[in-house]
Design a protein around this motif. Structure first.
Motif, PDB file in Angstrom:
ATOM      1  N   ALA A  15     -17.315  23.207   9.421  1.00 43.66           N
ATOM      2  CA  ALA A  15     -18.849  23.353   9.781  1.00 43.66           C
ATOM      3  C   ALA A  15     -19.283  22.173  10.249  1.00 43.66           C
ATOM      4  CB  ALA A  15     -19.554  24.228   8.333  1.00 43.66           C
ATOM      5  N   GLY A  16     -18.676  20.835   9.338  1.00 41.49           N
ATOM      6  CA  GLY A  16     -19.241  19.572   9.717  1.00 41.49           C
ATOM      7  C   GLY A  16     -19.065  19.316  10.913  1.00 41.49           C
ATOM      8  N   VAL A  17     -17.442  19.423  11.554  1.00 46.97           N
ATOM      9  CA  VAL A  17     -17.358  19.372  12.816  1.00 46.97           C
ATOM     10  C   VAL A  17     -18.120  19.934  13.901  1.00 46.97           C
ATOM     11  CG1 VAL A  17     -15.491  19.317  14.236  1.00 46.97           C
ATOM     12  CG2 VAL A  17     -14.791  18.734  12.070  1.00 46.97           C
ATOM     13  N   ILE A  18     -18.246  21.310  13.666  1.00 45.07           N
ATOM     14  CA  ILE A  18     -18.797  22.157  14.727  1.00 45.07           C
ATOM     15  C   ILE A  18     -20.458  21.560  14.695  1.00 45.07           C
ATOM     16  CG2 ILE A  18     -19.415  24.606  15.174  1.00 45.07           C
ATOM     17  CD1 ILE A  18     -16.664  23.843  15.494  1.00 45.07           C
ATOM     18  N   PHE A  19     -20.820  21.360  13.564  1.00 43.55           N
ATOM     19  CA  PHE A  19     -22.406  21.115  13.358  1.00 43.55           C
ATOM     20  C   PHE A  19     -22.731  19.815  14.455  1.00 43.55           C
ATOM     21  CE2 PHE A  19     -26.129  18.292  11.706  1.00 43.55           C
ATOM     22  CZ  PHE A  19     -26.900  19.266  11.746  1.00 43.55           C
ATOM     23  N   CYS A  20     -21.775  18.774  14.288  1.00 40.06           N
ATOM     24  CA  CYS A  20     -21.915  17.542  15.259  1.00 40.06           C
ATOM     25  C   CYS A  20     -21.633  17.713  16.559  1.00 40.06           C
ATOM     26  CB  CYS A  20     -20.963  16.614  14.587  1.00 40.06           C
ATOM     27  SG  CYS A  20     -21.102  15.874  12.879  1.00 40.06           S
ATOM     28  N   ILE A  21     -20.847  18.813  16.948  1.00 40.44           N
ATOM     29  CA  ILE A  21     -20.734  19.144  18.466  1.00 40.44           C
ATOM     30  C   ILE A  21     -22.037  20.067  18.939  1.00 40.44           C
ATOM     31  CG2 ILE A  21     -19.078  20.222  19.996  1.00 40.44           C
ATOM     32  CD1 ILE A  21     -16.799  19.447  18.191  1.00 40.44           C
ATOM     33  N   GLU A  22     -22.035  20.991  18.105  1.00 44.50           N
ATOM     34  CA  GLU A  22     -23.083  21.816  18.628  1.00 44.50           C
ATOM     35  C   GLU A  22     -24.625  21.559  18.424  1.00 44.50           C
ATOM     36  OE1 GLU A  22     -24.064  26.790  18.154  1.00 44.50           O
ATOM     37  OE2 GLU A  22     -23.287  25.558  16.294  1.00 44.50           O
ATOM     38  N   GLU A  23     -24.903  20.607  17.364  1.00 49.38           N
ATOM     39  CA  GLU A  23     -26.115  20.453  17.262  1.00 49.38           C
ATOM     40  C   GLU A  23     -26.646  18.965  17.493  1.00 49.38           C
ATOM     41  OE1 GLU A  23     -30.227  20.345  16.200  1.00 49.38           O
ATOM     42  OE2 GLU A  23     -28.930  21.770  16.791  1.00 49.38           O
ATOM     43  N   LEU A  24     -25.453  17.992  17.033  1.00 45.40           N
ATOM     44  CA  LEU A  24     -25.859  16.549  17.335  1.00 45.40           C
ATOM     45  C   LEU A  24     -25.646  16.014  18.491  1.00 45.40           C
ATOM     46  CD1 LEU A  24     -24.917  15.263  13.756  1.00 45.40           C
ATOM     47  CD2 LEU A  24     -27.145  15.853  14.624  1.00 45.40           C
TER      48      LEU A  24
ATOM     49  N   ILE B 255     -11.682  14.216  16.832  1.00 47.16           N
ATOM     50  CA  ILE B 255     -10.841  13.445  16.022  1.00 47.16           C
ATOM     51  C   ILE B 255     -11.396  12.953  14.981  1.00 47.16           C
ATOM     52  CG2 ILE B 255      -8.880  11.685  15.883  1.00 47.16           C
ATOM     53  CD1 ILE B 255      -7.894  12.774  18.843  1.00 47.16           C
ATOM     54  N   ALA B 256     -12.455  11.859  15.394  1.00 46.90           N
ATOM     55  CA  ALA B 256     -13.048  11.177  14.390  1.00 46.90           C
ATOM     56  C   ALA B 256     -13.882  11.974  13.278  1.00 46.90           C
ATOM     57  CB  ALA B 256     -14.092  10.043  14.874  1.00 46.90           C
ATOM     58  N   THR B 257     -14.537  12.960  13.768  1.00 49.30           N
ATOM     59  CA  THR B 257     -15.321  13.822  13.158  1.00 49.30           C
ATOM     60  C   THR B 257     -14.448  15.000  12.025  1.00 49.30           C
ATOM     61  OG1 THR B 257     -17.097  13.890  14.683  1.00 49.30           O
ATOM     62  CG2 THR B 257     -17.253  15.684  12.853  1.00 49.30           C
ATOM     63  N   LEU B 258     -13.320  15.119  12.487  1.00 46.62           N
ATOM     64  CA  LEU B 258     -12.513  16.149  11.609  1.00 46.62           C
ATOM     65  C   LEU B 258     -11.944  15.242  10.711  1.00 46.62           C
ATOM     66  CD1 LEU B 258     -11.113  18.778  11.402  1.00 46.62           C
ATOM     67  CD2 LEU B 258      -9.436  18.065  13.055  1.00 46.62           C
ATOM     68  N   THR B 259     -11.395  14.261  10.842  1.00 46.97           N
ATOM     69  CA  THR B 259     -10.563  13.183  10.064  1.00 46.97           C
ATOM     70  C   THR B 259     -11.779  12.949   8.932  1.00 46.97           C
ATOM     71  OG1 THR B 259      -9.085  12.295  11.748  1.00 46.97           O
ATOM     72  CG2 THR B 259      -9.446  11.195   9.624  1.00 46.97           C
ATOM     73  N   ALA B 260     -12.820  12.496   9.333  1.00 49.04           N
ATOM     74  CA  ALA B 260     -13.805  12.324   8.191  1.00 49.04           C
ATOM     75  C   ALA B 260     -14.243  13.374   7.273  1.00 49.04           C
ATOM     76  CB  ALA B 260     -15.042  11.521   8.846  1.00 49.04           C
ATOM     77  N   SER B 261     -14.368  14.497   8.024  1.00 49.26           N
ATOM     78  CA  SER B 261     -14.862  15.850   7.256  1.00 49.26           C
ATOM     79  C   SER B 261     -13.890  16.375   6.324  1.00 49.26           C
ATOM     80  CB  SER B 261     -15.101  17.076   8.473  1.00 49.26           C
ATOM     81  OG  SER B 261     -16.248  16.411   9.233  1.00 49.26           O
ATOM     82  N   VAL B 262     -12.614  16.099   6.821  1.00 53.64           N
ATOM     83  CA  VAL B 262     -11.539  16.700   5.822  1.00 53.64           C
ATOM     84  C   VAL B 262     -11.556  15.710   4.571  1.00 53.64           C
ATOM     85  CG1 VAL B 262      -9.090  17.124   5.603  1.00 53.64           C
ATOM     86  CG2 VAL B 262     -10.395  17.999   7.726  1.00 53.64           C
ATOM     87  N   THR B 263     -11.568  14.437   4.997  1.00 53.45           N
ATOM     88  CA  THR B 263     -11.482  13.472   3.986  1.00 53.45           C
ATOM     89  C   THR B 263     -12.452  13.543   2.876  1.00 53.45           C
ATOM     90  OG1 THR B 263     -10.294  12.082   5.286  1.00 53.45           O
ATOM     91  CG2 THR B 263     -11.172  11.103   3.280  1.00 53.45           C
ATOM     92  N   ALA B 264     -13.616  13.733   3.230  1.00 52.08           N
ATOM     93  CA  ALA B 264     -14.736  13.802   2.495  1.00 52.08           C
ATOM     94  C   ALA B 264     -14.819  15.131   1.651  1.00 52.08           C
ATOM     95  CB  ALA B 264     -16.298  13.783   3.268  1.00 52.08           C
ATOM     96  N   SER B 265     -14.416  16.056   2.292  1.00 48.84           N
ATOM     97  CA  SER B 265     -14.356  17.424   1.491  1.00 48.84           C
ATOM     98  C   SER B 265     -13.151  17.337   0.518  1.00 48.84           C
ATOM     99  CB  SER B 265     -13.773  18.603   2.296  1.00 48.84           C
ATOM    100  OG  SER B 265     -14.773  18.920   3.320  1.00 48.84           O
TER     101      SER B 265
ATOM    102  N   LEU C  72     -20.884   7.217  13.760  1.00 46.00           N
ATOM    103  CA  LEU C  72     -22.104   7.595  13.451  1.00 46.00           C
ATOM    104  C   LEU C  72     -21.871   9.053  13.275  1.00 46.00           C
ATOM    105  CD1 LEU C  72     -25.132   6.630  12.779  1.00 46.00           C
ATOM    106  CD2 LEU C  72     -25.466   7.876  14.816  1.00 46.00           C
ATOM    107  N   THR C  73     -21.307   9.741  14.309  1.00 49.31           N
ATOM    108  CA  THR C  73     -21.167  11.312  14.337  1.00 49.31           C
ATOM    109  C   THR C  73     -19.992  11.709  13.271  1.00 49.31           C
ATOM    110  OG1 THR C  73     -21.752  11.287  16.551  1.00 49.31           O
ATOM    111  CG2 THR C  73     -20.820  13.382  15.701  1.00 49.31           C
ATOM    112  N   ALA C  74     -19.140  11.008  12.878  1.00 47.41           N
ATOM    113  CA  ALA C  74     -18.029  11.222  12.046  1.00 47.41           C
ATOM    114  C   ALA C  74     -18.667  11.108  10.583  1.00 47.41           C
ATOM    115  CB  ALA C  74     -17.042  10.132  12.179  1.00 47.41           C
ATOM    116  N   GLY C  75     -19.654  10.211  10.367  1.00 44.20           N
ATOM    117  CA  GLY C  75     -20.201  10.198   9.043  1.00 44.20           C
ATOM    118  C   GLY C  75     -21.033  11.163   8.872  1.00 44.20           C
ATOM    119  N   ALA C  76     -21.851  11.678   9.874  1.00 45.36           N
ATOM    120  CA  ALA C  76     -22.913  12.585   9.793  1.00 45.36           C
ATOM    121  C   ALA C  76     -21.901  14.216   9.518  1.00 45.36           C
ATOM    122  CB  ALA C  76     -23.578  13.088  10.865  1.00 45.36           C
ATOM    123  N   GLY C  77     -20.884  14.297  10.075  1.00 50.93           N
ATOM    124  CA  GLY C  77     -20.027  15.269  10.082  1.00 50.93           C
ATOM    125  C   GLY C  77     -19.378  15.514   8.272  1.00 50.93           C
TER     126      GLY C  77
END
Length: 419
Positions: free
Chosen positions: A148-157, A167-177, A131-136
């Protein structure tokens, strides 16, 4: 996989809204009598659809970020994510496309979370991680800003750090970008920022290894100006958060429900489209025009208050739409006003205007969202310049503390508590 699907959905959202941002002003510029009445019918039809959609599925109301926070805290849940994506996508295109002053970033975060939720049900991986990976991935895709997607998930969510989430959020964020980059190229939402290099005064270009040397040589007056910018926009940010909650309460207290709730902003779109079309929509086009110095001082003030007030009217309805882009736009307008006041008083020259507009965005974001690290990373990624990290930190930190002292709550936490 989550990054790929999220990137495709957000790319489609960005494309359609960008096209409507081009089409809408042209429509209002050539408004004949027949088109005038047709516009009224279209706006009423959109209002009816938004009222029906939210009555049919309450999940599509608002930005969706508070719901995600609630899910991660165990106080909310998501049902029928496929239906949510389809209905909310349609509602956002119609609502924001028609001219509602709402954002698309929070929506993208929710779409990414929906994709993560779908895959969590089909795997043995912990649901919160996907869920967090998708949000990021959603935030990374809409801004082309994976960090920013990774940091937002860690700092705000999550407000915590674990290697699995990183690892999950970084992978998903880079792929989506990367997926969004295939459709649009390396193009940020504020195109003017990177189309022309920012006129950053040399004093702001603080290399990481020479921070203290450079800082000691900097005129105190300049840094005090940036602290003042952060304080002023921090106070305004706290007020903005409170007025956002107040706008939701007003509709409820006045007992404006159903289609009447959405007719209020829809009725205003028609005169605003003729007189002030710049304040309609998300706001990224307005920021580009602001950076191009197309407006005089009086017009900037009108746009500042107009964008603020119309965003409150639209957000109070609970329509599908976020606050990221509108608040960044209001922050940019605030930075522009601050720059013109400072220039007239002789604190700095006119060449500082562009950088103060950008710093106004990070200050207002930090004050409203209460995520200063995300704000700094986001602005650096969309500008492509990492050389003024220290000054961004000073501005965002001052805004954060000023908003905190004024009793400003993080907007998404305030919305979750209200629910």
């Amino acid at each position: 996989t989550i990054g790929i699907f999220t990137g495709v959905i957000v790319a489609a959202l960005r494309f359609l809204l960008d096209e409507l941002d081009i089409f809408r002003p042209l429509w209002f510029q050539n408004l004949s009598v027949e088109k005038f009445f047709l516009t009224i019918l279209i706006l009423v039809g959109v209002a009816k659809f938004l009222a029906w959609a939210i009555k049919f599925d309450r999940q599509i109301a608002g930005s969706g970020v508070p719901q995600i926070k609630g899910m991660l805290q165990g106080v909310a849940s998501m049902y029928k994510p496929f239906r949510l994506i389809f209905l909310k996508f349609t509602a956002v295109i119609l609502g924001i496309g028609a001219g509602l002053s709402l954002g698309r970033a929070g929506i993208s975060v929710q779409f990414g979370a929906c994709v993560g939720n779908i895959f969590s049900k089909k795997s043995n991986i912990e649901g919160d991680i996907l869920l967090t990976a998708g949000a990021g991935a959603g935030l990374a895709a809409v801004f082309s800003a994976p960090l920013a997607g990774v940091i937002f998930c860690i700092e705000e969510l999550h407000k915590k750090f674990t290697p699995e989430i990183l690892i999950a959020t970084l992978t998903a964020s880079v792929t989506a970008s990367a997926v969004v980059g295939l459709f649009f190229g390396v193009r940020p939402i504020f195109e003017t920022i990177t189309a022309q290099p920012l006129a950053v005064p040399e004093i702001l270009k603080v290399p990481t290894l020479e921070i203290f040397t450079e800082l000691s040589a900097a005129p105190l007056k300049i840094f005090l100006c940036f602290v003042m910018l952060g304080i002023v926009l921090g106070i305004l940010g706290a007020i903005f958060t409170k007025t956002m909650i107040f706008s939701l309460d007003c509709y409820d207290r006045l007992k404006i429900f159903g289609v009447k709730r959405f007719l209020v902003p829809m009725i205003l779109i028609l005169p605003l489209g003729i007189t002030l079309p710049q304040i309609l929509g998300c706001g990224n086009v307005l920021v580009d025009e602001l950076l191009s110095e197309k407006f005089n001082s009086e017009m900037v003030l009108i746009l500042f208050f107009g964008k603020w007030l119309f965003t409150l009217i639209c957000f109070g309805t609970g329509a599908a739409g976020g606050v990221f882009l509108p608040l960044l736009t209001v922050g940019a307008l605030g930075g522009k006003i601050f720059a013109e006041i400072g220039t007239s008083l002789g604190f700095f020259s006119a060449e500082w205007t562009t950088i103060l507009i950008v710093f106004g965005m990070v200050a207002f974001f930090s004050a409203v969202v209460k995520a200063p690290v995300t704000g700094c990373i986001l602005i650096m990624e969309i500008t492509g310049q990492f050389s003024y990290l220290l000054t961004l930190t000073i501005v965002s930190g001052a805004a954060f503390m000023a908003a905190d002292l004024c009793g400003g709550q993080p907007i998404f936490s305030a919305l979750l508590n209200r629910k």
